[in-house]
Design a protein around this motif. Structure first.
Motif, PDB file in Angstrom:
ATOM      1  N   ALA A   1       1.071  -1.303  -0.035  1.00  0.00           N
ATOM      2  CA  ALA A   1       0.083   0.027   0.054  1.00  0.00           C
ATOM      3  C   ALA A   1       0.758   1.198  -0.042  1.00  0.00           C
ATOM      4  O   ALA A   1       0.382   2.156  -0.598  1.00  0.00           O
ATOM      5  N   ASP A   2       2.029   1.048   0.749  1.00  0.00           N
ATOM      6  CA  ASP A   2       2.905   2.372   0.730  1.00  0.00           C
ATOM      7  C   ASP A   2       3.500   2.587  -0.722  1.00  0.00           C
ATOM      8  O   ASP A   2       3.616   3.758  -1.121  1.00  0.00           O
ATOM      9  N   CYS A   3       3.676   1.376  -1.257  1.00  0.00           N
ATOM     10  CA  CYS A   3       4.341   1.600  -2.682  1.00  0.00           C
ATOM     11  C   CYS A   3       3.141   2.222  -3.702  1.00  0.00           C
ATOM     12  O   CYS A   3       3.693   2.877  -4.568  1.00  0.00           O
ATOM     13  N   PHE A   4       2.107   1.629  -3.531  1.00  0.00           N
ATOM     14  CA  PHE A   4       1.136   2.204  -4.391  1.00  0.00           C
ATOM     15  C   PHE A   4       1.036   3.743  -4.231  1.00  0.00           C
ATOM     16  O   PHE A   4       0.769   4.452  -5.118  1.00  0.00           O
ATOM     17  N   THR A   5       0.917   4.144  -2.948  1.00  0.00           N
ATOM     18  CA  THR A   5       0.767   5.478  -2.707  1.00  0.00           C
ATOM     19  C   THR A   5       2.080   6.263  -3.272  1.00  0.00           C
ATOM     20  O   THR A   5       2.068   7.579  -3.975  1.00  0.00           O
ATOM     21  N   LEU A   6       3.387   5.552  -3.202  1.00  0.00           N
ATOM     22  CA  LEU A   6       4.533   6.547  -3.368  1.00  0.00           C
ATOM     23  C   LEU A   6       4.423   6.625  -5.192  1.00  0.00           C
ATOM     24  O   LEU A   6       4.707   7.507  -5.456  1.00  0.00           O
ATOM     25  N   SER A   7       4.042   5.672  -5.668  1.00  0.00           N
ATOM     26  CA  SER A   7       3.873   5.525  -7.138  1.00  0.00           C
ATOM     27  C   SER A   7       2.732   6.787  -7.847  1.00  0.00           C
ATOM     28  O   SER A   7       3.098   7.440  -8.297  1.00  0.00           O
ATOM     29  N   GLU A   8       1.603   6.507  -7.242  1.00  0.00           N
ATOM     30  CA  GLU A   8       0.757   7.859  -7.436  1.00  0.00           C
ATOM     31  C   GLU A   8       1.178   9.236  -7.097  1.00  0.00           C
ATOM     32  O   GLU A   8       0.720  10.136  -7.783  1.00  0.00           O
ATOM     33  N   ALA A   9       1.699   9.319  -6.089  1.00  0.00           N
ATOM     34  CA  ALA A   9       2.053  10.499  -5.518  1.00  0.00           C
ATOM     35  C   ALA A   9       3.363  11.068  -6.462  1.00  0.00           C
ATOM     36  O   ALA A   9       3.524  12.502  -6.863  1.00  0.00           O
ATOM     37  N   THR A  10       4.154  10.134  -6.902  1.00  0.00           N
ATOM     38  CA  THR A  10       5.374  10.414  -7.900  1.00  0.00           C
ATOM     39  C   THR A  10       5.117  10.974  -8.929  1.00  0.00           C
ATOM     40  O   THR A  10       5.469  12.237  -9.687  1.00  0.00           O
ATOM     41  N   ASP A  11       4.341  10.158  -9.997  1.00  0.00           N
ATOM     42  CA  ASP A  11       4.034  10.538 -11.356  1.00  0.00           C
ATOM     43  C   ASP A  11       2.497  10.058 -11.573  1.00  0.00           C
ATOM     44  O   ASP A  11       2.418   9.318 -12.769  1.00  0.00           O
ATOM     45  N   GLY A  12       1.708   9.840 -10.752  1.00  0.00           N
ATOM     46  CA  GLY A  12       0.285   9.477 -10.795  1.00  0.00           C
ATOM     47  C   GLY A  12      -0.698  10.540 -10.453  1.00  0.00           C
ATOM     48  O   GLY A  12      -0.507  11.656 -10.783  1.00  0.00           O
ATOM     49  N   ALA A  13      -2.016  10.122 -10.132  1.00  0.00           N
ATOM     50  CA  ALA A  13      -2.887  10.968  -9.739  1.00  0.00           C
ATOM     51  C   ALA A  13      -2.497  11.879  -9.017  1.00  0.00           C
ATOM     52  O   ALA A  13      -3.160  13.116  -8.904  1.00  0.00           O
ATOM     53  N   GLY A  14      -1.527  11.732  -7.740  1.00  0.00           N
ATOM     54  CA  GLY A  14      -1.114  12.556  -6.671  1.00  0.00           C
ATOM     55  C   GLY A  14       0.043  13.699  -7.175  1.00  0.00           C
ATOM     56  O   GLY A  14       0.602  14.384  -6.433  1.00  0.00           O
TER      57      GLY A  14
ATOM     58  N   GLY B   1      -1.275   4.373   2.666  1.00  0.00           N
ATOM     59  CA  GLY B   1      -0.183   4.738   2.628  1.00  0.00           C
ATOM     60  C   GLY B   1      -0.003   6.382   2.649  1.00  0.00           C
ATOM     61  O   GLY B   1      -1.124   6.999   2.339  1.00  0.00           O
ATOM     62  N   LEU B   2       0.924   7.065   2.964  1.00  0.00           N
ATOM     63  CA  LEU B   2       0.830   8.576   3.266  1.00  0.00           C
ATOM     64  C   LEU B   2       2.371   9.158   2.729  1.00  0.00           C
ATOM     65  O   LEU B   2       3.409   8.671   3.245  1.00  0.00           O
ATOM     66  N   VAL B   3       2.256  10.130   1.662  1.00  0.00           N
ATOM     67  CA  VAL B   3       3.663  10.738   1.226  1.00  0.00           C
ATOM     68  C   VAL B   3       3.302  12.299   1.318  1.00  0.00           C
ATOM     69  O   VAL B   3       2.249  12.810   0.966  1.00  0.00           O
ATOM     70  N   ILE B   4       4.135  12.730   2.028  1.00  0.00           N
ATOM     71  CA  ILE B   4       4.374  14.050   2.311  1.00  0.00           C
ATOM     72  C   ILE B   4       5.539  14.668   1.631  1.00  0.00           C
ATOM     73  O   ILE B   4       6.821  14.426   1.882  1.00  0.00           O
TER      74      ILE B   4
END
Length: 297
Positions: free
Chosen positions: A106-119, A137-140
């Motif tokens: 779940a952390d990997c999913f979040t990091l992916s979407e925060a890096t170059d995805g929906a976020g 997961g949480l990316v700040i």
């Protein structure tokens, strides 16, 4: 080059990304279930094959169904139970002769979407998995937050907020408690709720199809699910106040959630509006393996 490995229960996937996130190589094999040594061999084999295909060596990140305990240094809470109590990061690093970074899927999913995805471009992104289980997961500021206990984002194992009388004490959860958010909003939670109200055992896709045909009981089941999911996410927003929430997992494919959730969440927030965006993932099922590769930034 960054190599990511998604260590799933039924398949293991590896991907190699360049600095801009373009895919250089992608390989997938069945997971050797129940055999830890064979799992290590499979991971090393995929990494070696990616490097042979590209002619380059890369950093290595691994997404797992559990997490490394900061107290024991060993895997815990993996539904691929043969990984539990194993020093997965150290064992892989020893075989490969270089460091390996490991994070929960779940952390990997979040990091992916925060890096170059929906976020992408957002300062704070909360990633939600609503599938067989309910992870997060949480990316700040572009950095994955794990926390000192390695449980940051585990919103699914808190009680369902503002429970109704018929929701107490709630279904039993595998974690040993009752009434966890996961037991209500996961795929099995949706199916169990529908069966309890109708006496019919349907899978989430079957419930969605029945609702599309106009069956009132299925429409009501999806409405209860969305309202409970909204309460769970409202608790997250009240504490973290993220700019973006990205939904992942099988139930993220329910299209009505993106229309219905903002208003449902709003009624439970300690503010007079909702600016948090609720979005589907850009990379879909690939987010886990891409996020593993991004563990090296």
């Amino acid at each position: 080059m960054r190599i990511g490995v998604d260590l799933g229960g039924t398949k293991i996937e590896a991907i190699a990304l360049d600095r801009g996130g373009a895919i250089l190589a992608r390989l997938r094999i069945p997971a050797p279930r129940g055999d830890y040594g064979a799992t290590l061999d499979a991971c090393v084999g995929l990494i070696t094959a990616c490097e042979a295909e590209t002619g380059r060596q890369g950093s290595i990140g691994i997404g797992t169904p559990g997490a490394i305990s900061p107290f024991t240094g060993r895997m815990r809470n993996a539904n691929s139970v043969w990984l539990n109590d194993q020093a997965l990061d150290r064992d892989l690093a020893e075989r490969l002769g270089r460091p390996v970074r490991i994070a929960n899927d779940a952390d990997c999913f979040t990091l992916s979407e925060a890096t170059d995805g929906a976020g992408r471009g957002a300062n704070s992104v909360f990633g939600v998995i609503i599938g067989t289980g309910t992870g997060g997961g949480l990316v700040i500021g572009g950095r994955l937050l794990t926390g000192p206990n390695a449980i940051a984002g585990e919103w699914g194992h808190n009680p369902l907020p503002w429970p109704q009388p018929d929701e107490r004490p709630g279904p039993p959860c595998y974690c040993g408690k009752c009434g966890c958010i996961e037991t209500f909003v996961s795929g099995p939670g949706l199916a169990a709720d529908h069966a309890a109200h109708t006496g019919r055992a349907l899978s989430p896709p079957e419930i969605q199809a029945a609702a599309a045909r106009g069956e009132p009981s299925a429409i009501q089941s999806l409405a209860r699910h969305a309202e409970r999911l909204a309460r769970g996410l409202a608790g997250v927003i009240n504490i973290i106040d993220p700019e973006v929430i990205v939904l992942g997992g099988g139930l993220s494919n329910l299209p009505h959630l993106y229309d219905d959730l903002p208003a449902l969440i709003r009624s439970h927030l300690f503010c007079d509006g909702i600016a948090t965006r609720i979005l589907p993932p850009v990379h879909g099922d690939s987010s886990g393996v891409r996020g593993a590769a991004w563990l090296w930034g």
